[in-house]
Enzyme design. Structure first.
Site, PDB file in Angstrom:
ATOM      1  N   LEU A 168      58.494  99.427  -5.012  1.00 59.97           N
ATOM      2  CA  LEU A 168      59.835  99.829  -4.594  1.00 59.97           C
ATOM      3  C   LEU A 168      60.921  99.207  -5.458  1.00 59.97           C
ATOM      4  CD1 LEU A 168      59.335  99.379  -0.737  1.00 59.97           C
ATOM      5  CD2 LEU A 168      59.094 101.488  -2.068  1.00 59.97           C
TER       6      LEU A 168
ATOM      7  N   ASN B   1      61.837  95.869  -8.682  1.00 63.87           N
ATOM      8  CA  ASN B   1      61.390  94.830  -9.606  1.00 63.87           C
ATOM      9  C   ASN B   1      62.573  93.912  -9.877  1.00 63.87           C
ATOM     10  OD1 ASN B   1      59.815  93.403 -11.372  1.00 63.87           O
ATOM     11  ND2 ASN B   1      60.165  94.782 -13.107  1.00 63.87           N
ATOM     12  N   GLY B   2      62.454  92.626  -9.505  1.00 62.34           N
ATOM     13  CA  GLY B   2      63.556  91.696  -9.681  1.00 62.34           C
ATOM     14  C   GLY B   2      63.229  90.573 -10.632  1.00 62.34           C
TER      15      GLY B   2
ATOM     16  N   GLY C  60      60.087  88.645  -9.057  1.00 62.80           N
ATOM     17  CA  GLY C  60      58.897  89.326  -8.548  1.00 62.80           C
ATOM     18  C   GLY C  60      59.151  90.790  -8.266  1.00 62.80           C
ATOM     19  N   GLU C  61      58.271  91.370  -7.470  1.00 63.94           N
ATOM     20  CA  GLU C  61      58.332  92.796  -7.156  1.00 63.94           C
ATOM     21  C   GLU C  61      58.281  92.995  -5.648  1.00 63.94           C
ATOM     22  OE1 GLU C  61      55.902  94.448 -11.081  1.00 63.94           O
ATOM     23  OE2 GLU C  61      54.836  94.181  -9.170  1.00 63.94           O
TER      24      GLU C  61
ATOM     25  N   LYS D 110      56.543  91.458  -0.692  1.00 66.59           N
ATOM     26  CA  LYS D 110      57.245  90.870  -1.841  1.00 66.59           C
ATOM     27  C   LYS D 110      56.258  89.966  -2.571  1.00 66.59           C
ATOM     28  CE  LYS D 110      61.568  89.394  -1.586  1.00 66.59           C
ATOM     29  NZ  LYS D 110      62.365  89.932  -2.715  1.00 66.59           N
TER      30      LYS D 110
ATOM     31  N   ASP E 206      72.142  83.463  -0.259  1.00 67.14           N
ATOM     32  CA  ASP E 206      72.151  84.523  -1.281  1.00 67.14           C
ATOM     33  C   ASP E 206      72.506  85.862  -0.632  1.00 67.14           C
ATOM     34  OD1 ASP E 206      71.933  85.784  -3.704  1.00 67.14           O
ATOM     35  OD2 ASP E 206      69.742  85.761  -3.771  1.00 67.14           O
TER      36      ASP E 206
END
Length: 537
Positions: free
Chosen positions: A277, A279-280, A283-284, A299, A390
């Site tokens: 869903l 990609n950061g 991680g994913e 996650k 955050d």
């Protein structure tokens, strides 16, 4: 039709009442999920107080939506001297493990053991089989909790949100517990007129000393069922007659199964990654399944992102945070690569939703409502003495019906990447971070309030990056000198003033999330009465 008393006298106007005002915003609360559910109580002392103020202790919710200071004892009330209360299924349920029972709506059960809180051991009177069932999927036979129209401890704003969902006709209704009067109820009805279009009207249902119910003293009823029957046949002074109960969404489960309630470190092999869903930096995020039958979000963190030991310690706290505006943590795989298993939200992140999804077409009332939902979740985090660290649109997830939930709370402080921990590094979200947090590492719930003000700009600009045209260093310097973002195009002045209030230099001068929730929930309705007087009641 169940009317105990009907007096021929001039119709009495119902008293217009309000649950509170902006200066008494503590009255504004989101309720639990539409079907009341029991959460095992836990003291807030188990969650470290990261802030310099005291919050009220947490309370357990009884299985039918009342408040109880201790968790459910497992004692079931008796009916008719039999010593057994039969329960009926309100929804279909498909077993997730060999310990569960599959069942269909309408199926009846004898409860054998209710000491596990969210999961009860039961015997089906249809199949004779025994196993665990989710407690918020059932209610006592012939009780109001078993009625399609009864929504229990549901807040006014969530009632409006559900009634105004697409497809509900005029006359769609529900009954919920009153937020202001113990033992009373509220009748909420979807209405329509030329001036307002679709809207919701609320009527207070009062309780008689002898146990009956009434909206007006002219018409009194022994049961809520009789009251509903009466107003289903005629409006009798309401805005319209009651046509159809509001649809109840499936109740939320806070655990994957009875076993993962306490043992929620699960084997990696029990998870299947199906669709990526997002990609950061760290991680994913995947849509996947647990045990091959339960849809979840997973996650996956890049090795080295955070210490497995620190993560597991924080996850112990995160697992205890339970609110319908927070994404529920289900389970973890704590060995690297770390997997975090949560509830699945179908529309993805709020940022992507606003920029590329259905959110592009949303008008201000929808955007303010989404902000109110985030504020409600953050007000809970505030009460629990926790900090997000955050808060931004990328960490808010969207579900069906524009439902918003807060994700990734508490994880930011665990990240060990140098580009992040330097706080001015490329990976650190400077533009969302309060100056005292960015410069000196002073993260509190008040720095979250600053971030919420930035999130408001993301909402009204449909995902625009804050401080357009400025880099991180320029933002830090300018904000320290007193610069604040101007009012975005098409944003009401009053909403921009709220943002400015969130960006006060002194953290203690910033509003509480409790205040922000009340302000935003009432943004378009502050001049209307809380309850309708009725026309000929």
């Amino acid at each position: 039709m169940g009317c105990v008393q009907c007096k021929d006298k001039e119709a009495a106007k119902l008293t217009e009442e309000r649950d509170g005002s902006l200066n008494q915003s503590s009255g504004y609360r989101y309720g639990t999920d539409p079907t009341p559910q029991h959460y095992p109580s836990f003291g807030v002392t188990s969650i470290p107080n990261y802030n310099n103020f005291h919050a009220a202790g947490g309370q357990g919710l009884t299985v039918f939506g009342g408040v109880n200071s201790s968790s459910h004892t497992g004692t079931l009330r008796t009916r008719g001297g039999t010593g057994v209360t039969l329960f009926v299924a309100l929804y279909d349920y498909e077993a997730r493990t060999e310990d569960d029972l599959s069942f269909h709506k309408g199926e009846k059960f004898q409860i054998l053991n209710s000491s596990e809180g969210d999961w009860w051991e039961a015997r089906s009177l249809t199949t004779g089989e025994t196993g665990y069932i989710p407690s918020n999927y059932v209610a006592p036979v012939d009780s109001i909790q078993a009625e399609e129209w009864y929504f229990g401890k549901l807040g006014r704003k969530d009632a409006e949100r559900q009634l105004l969902s697409f497809g509900n006709p005029r006359g769609t209704f529900l009954i919920r517990e009153s937020e202001t009067t113990k033992g009373a109820y509220s009748l909420s009805i979807r209405d329509w007129d030329d001036m307002k279009g679709d809207h919701v009207k609320h009527y207070k249902i009062r309780k008689l000393d002898n146990g009956g119910y009434y909206i007006t003293t002219r018409a009194q009823f022994e049961t809520l069922q009789q009251l509903v029957q009466h107003y289903s046949e005629r409006a009798a002074g309401l805005c319209c007659r009651l046509v159809v109960p509001c649809h109840k969404g499936m109740p939320r489960l806070t655990d994957l199964s009875v076993k993962t309630k306490d043992v929620w470190e699960i084997p990696r092999e029990s998870l299947q990654l199906i669709k990526r869903l997002g990609n950061g930096q760290f991680g994913e995020v995947w849509m996947g399944t647990w045990n091959g039958n339960t849809k979840v979000a997973i996650k996956t963190l890049k090795p080295g992102t955070m210490s497995p030991e620190s993560f597991l310690e924080e996850a112990q706290i995160m697992k205890k945070l339970k609110h319908d505006k927070l994404v529920q943590l289900y389970a973890v795989v704590s060995e690297e690569p770390i997997y975090i298993v949560t509830e699945y939200m179908s529309k993805g992140s709020l940022l992507d939703f606003l920029k590329d999804g259905e959110g592009r077409a949303l008008k201000l009332p929808n955007l303010v409502d989404m902000a109110a939902q985030v504020a409600a979740g953050m007000a809970y985090i505030e009460r629990m003495n926790y900090i997000h660290r955050d808060l931004r649109s990328a960490n808010i997830l969207v579900g069906n019906g524009l439902i918003c939930k807060i994700a990734d709370f508490g994880l930011a402080r665990l990240i060990e990447d140098n580009e992040y921990t330097a706080r001015q590094g490329a990976k650190f979200p400077i533009k969302w971070t309060a100056p005292e947090a960015a410069l000196y590492g002073r993260f509190t719930i008040k720095s979250d309030v600053w971030s919420f003000g930035i999130l408001l700009t993301e909402l009204v600009t449909k995902g625009r990056v804050p401080y357009p045209g400025m880099n991180n260093r320029e933002v830090l310097e300018q904000v320290e000198r007193g610069y604040r973002m101007p009012c975005p195009q098409d944003c009401p002045i009053s909403l921009h003033e709220l943002m400015i209030h969130c960006w006060k230099k002194d953290p203690e001068e910033r509003p509480t999330f409790e205040y922000l929730q009340g302000f935003l929930e009432d943004y378009f309705t502050a001049t209307e009465p809380q309850y309708q007087p009725g026309e000929n009641l």
